[in-house]
Design an enzyme around this catalytic site. Structure first.
Site, PDB file in Angstrom:
ATOM      1  N   ASP A  12     -19.372   6.800  96.613  1.00  0.00           N
ATOM      2  CA  ASP A  12     -18.704   8.055  96.239  1.00  0.00           C
ATOM      3  C   ASP A  12     -19.516   9.282  96.648  1.00  0.00           C
ATOM      4  OD1 ASP A  12     -16.630   6.552  94.810  1.00  0.00           O
ATOM      5  OD2 ASP A  12     -18.195   6.185  93.316  1.00  0.00           O
ATOM      6  N   ASN A  37     -11.650  -2.450  97.844  1.00  0.00           N
ATOM      7  CA  ASN A  37     -12.340  -1.901  96.675  1.00  0.00           C
ATOM      8  C   ASN A  37     -12.930  -0.530  96.970  1.00  0.00           C
ATOM      9  OD1 ASN A  37     -14.156  -3.128  98.507  1.00  0.00           O
ATOM     10  ND2 ASN A  37     -15.725  -3.337  96.946  1.00  0.00           N
ATOM     11  N   ALA A  38     -13.205  -0.267  98.247  1.00  0.00           N
ATOM     12  CA  ALA A  38     -13.723   1.050  98.630  1.00  0.00           C
ATOM     13  C   ALA A  38     -12.603   2.075  98.502  1.00  0.00           C
ATOM     14  CB  ALA A  38     -14.244   1.009 100.059  1.00  0.00           C
ATOM     15  N   HIS A  40     -11.766   6.518  99.313  1.00  0.00           N
ATOM     16  CA  HIS A  40     -12.097   7.933  99.439  1.00  0.00           C
ATOM     17  C   HIS A  40     -10.867   8.700  99.884  1.00  0.00           C
ATOM     18  CE1 HIS A  40     -13.246   6.263 103.497  1.00  0.00           C
ATOM     19  NE2 HIS A  40     -12.446   7.240 103.868  1.00  0.00           N
ATOM     20  N   THR A 236     -22.020  -5.011  95.035  1.00  0.00           N
ATOM     21  CA  THR A 236     -20.847  -5.609  95.660  1.00  0.00           C
ATOM     22  C   THR A 236     -21.308  -6.877  96.381  1.00  0.00           C
ATOM     23  OG1 THR A 236     -18.859  -5.120  96.955  1.00  0.00           O
ATOM     24  CG2 THR A 236     -20.959  -4.318  97.849  1.00  0.00           C
ATOM     25  N   GLY A 299      -9.838   4.924  89.230  1.00  0.00           N
ATOM     26  CA  GLY A 299      -9.581   5.966  88.244  1.00  0.00           C
ATOM     27  C   GLY A 299     -10.642   6.030  87.161  1.00  0.00           C
ATOM     28  N   LYS A 301     -14.040   6.854  85.187  1.00  0.00           N
ATOM     29  CA  LYS A 301     -15.010   7.948  85.213  1.00  0.00           C
ATOM     30  C   LYS A 301     -16.351   7.431  85.724  1.00  0.00           C
ATOM     31  CE  LYS A 301     -13.130  11.128  81.797  1.00  0.00           C
ATOM     32  NZ  LYS A 301     -13.410  11.932  80.584  1.00  0.00           N
ATOM     33  N   ARG A 302     -17.003   8.266  86.518  1.00  0.00           N
ATOM     34  CA  ARG A 302     -18.302   7.894  87.060  1.00  0.00           C
ATOM     35  C   ARG A 302     -19.419   8.353  86.128  1.00  0.00           C
ATOM     36  NH1 ARG A 302     -16.141  10.512  92.393  1.00  0.00           N
ATOM     37  NH2 ARG A 302     -14.825   8.829  93.170  1.00  0.00           N
ATOM     38  N   ASP A 330     -22.362  22.493  95.878  1.00  0.00           N
ATOM     39  CA  ASP A 330     -21.723  23.532  95.058  1.00  0.00           C
ATOM     40  C   ASP A 330     -21.569  23.137  93.601  1.00  0.00           C
ATOM     41  OD1 ASP A 330     -19.846  21.704  96.482  1.00  0.00           O
ATOM     42  OD2 ASP A 330     -18.382  22.625  95.132  1.00  0.00           O
TER      43      ASP A 330
END
Length: 430
Positions: A12, A37-38, A40, A236, A299, A301-302, A330
């Site tokens: 990510d 599974n990846a 972006h 993985t 989906g 949360k990281r 940023d």
């Protein structure tokens, strides 16, 4: 000649954006390993595209795309993802994608087993995406998997899939909710549909390299999730670093021009496993909220925390980056001070440890040594050149660069494609 884009942390990091920026110069865009599974997202011409299994070079109408031999290939997701890209206005995608005939097939059976194995592990579960990636690689290594080319031999395909299903049925009994005959029936249709996309990827890549094609390779996941070099077993099931790229695409190592490591300006991780710089207090929550840190694939949360330069230096030692892309700088705009991990410390002896240990017990026992740097407290998204950045932001960039010893050539300053400062361009071979 090849440019490789690799994740340097736990995934990510924003690899897709750099891939999108570099893709217009590429003739082939390829993926080497991993599966669906990846995930972006790429924003192009105001449209957001989600990629999981497919190479994101499909956004470029002049680029061929290849799914390499070490990918575990989920056939329904392949066709579903192509359809979604078409619905969003991408044209001719079916004529610009090829799949190695040496890929192993990721069946729905594998996804069912994935869930059951996580239940078996209980509190020690890995936190997988539940998409069958681990079981697919397990059957590959056990030499009982099904490869793409075997789909086209109906007798071999059906025999091997039934054997797989029977083996798992013996292990899990009635807990396994799976109908092998239904999957076999579905593949009667897939067999016909998949044929035009299938290619001998070894020959394809050999010819492309011999002709001097510009090849852009996007790594999936990231180094700290690598089956050999990541935080095992919280990893993985494939090689996510440079070695996996060379194996998965039969790429000639002498024809690699650039190895670009993508590193987020802070750190995130999805699922279980060690994360030394995780912040469970206000800073971690703030990073999660401002950075919109939840997964494209799941989906979920990281987990969020500070940049860990011990991890980045370790990742660099394995992948031999020639340049770095620092992303999401940023997100740190409103922090008064910014912490960066520069070492670990043995609390018993006070001795500093500058390497990343293999033993998770040792890793857990170590404390983090932080250096605090001043924040810049102003938005940087409108900065177009390096010297438009506040001096504190430049100091942050240069501290990372000097610590790791690799030039930071790209700096992400916002979510849009154009929010990327190019710096030290001479370090990138065209």
């Amino acid at each position: 000649m090849a440019t490789i884009i690799l994740g340097s942390q736990w995934g990510d990091e924003g690899k897709g954006k750099l891939t999108d920026i570099l893709c217009p110069k590429a003739q082939i865009c390829a993926r080497a390993a991993g599966g669906h599974n990846a995930g972006h997202s790429i924003v192009a011409n105001g449209v957001e595209y989600d990629f999981h299994l497919l190479p994101s070079g499909l956004v470029n109408p002049n680029c061929m795309n290849l799914i390499g031999s070490s990918v575990v290939f989920h056939v329904p997701s392949f066709f579903s993802e192509l359809s979604k890209l078409e619905e969003k206005g991408l044209t001719d995608v079916h004529n610009r994608i090829l799949v190695s005939d040496r890929c192993h097939v990721d069946f729905d059976l594998h996804a069912a087993v994935d869930g059951l194995e996580e239940v078996e592990l209980g509190d020690r579960k890995i936190g997988t995406t539940g998409r069958g990636i681990g079981p697919s690689y397990s059957t590959k290594m056990a030499r009982s998997g099904v490869r793409i080319h075997e789909i086209f031999n109906e007798e071999i395909f059906e025999r091997k899939l039934r054997q797989l299903a029977n083996g798992y049925k013996k292990r899990f009994g009635d807990l396994l909710k799976y109908d092998v005959e239904e999957e076999i029936a579905r593949f009667k249709e897939y067999r016909v549909k998949l044929a035009p996309y299938t290619v001998d990827a070894v020959q394809y890549m050999k010819q492309a390299q011999d002709r001097g094609y510009k090849i852009l390779i996007e790594g999936a996941n990231a180094l700290m999730l690598d089956i050999d070099y990541g935080t095992y077993p919280y990893v993985t099931s494939s090689n996510t670093g440079l070695g996996g790229i060379i194996t998965g695409l039969s790429i000639n190592p002498t024809k690699i021009d650039n190895i670009i490591g993508v590193v987020k300006a802070y750190t995130t991780r999805v699922g279980g496993g060690p994360f030394k710089t995780e912040d469970l207090e206000e800073a971690g929550t703030k990073l999660q909220d401002i950075g919109r840190e939840w997964g494209v694939s799941t989906g979920r949360k990281r987990r969020c925390g500070w940049l860990d330069l011990v991890v980045l230096k370790y990742s660099t030692a394995i992948n031999n980056y020639t340049a770095l892309n620092l992303t999401k700088l940023d997100i740190l705009d409103t922090f008064e001070t910014i912490k960066v991990a520069v070492a670990y410390k043995d609390p018993q002896t006070g001795e500093e440890v500058e390497y990343f240990p293999a033993d998770l017990g040792i890793l857990d026992s170590l404390e983090v040594v932080y250096k605090e740097l001043p924040g810049w407290n102003k938005p940087i998204t409108d900065c177009k050149t390096y010297y438009d950045l506040p001096k504190e932001a430049r100091a942050y960039v240069e501290f990372i660069e000097e610590f790791v010893g690799v030039p930071i050539c790209y700096i992400g300053t916002g979510p849009k494609r154009e929010d990327m400062i190019v710096r030290k361009a001479s370090a990138i071979k065209e």
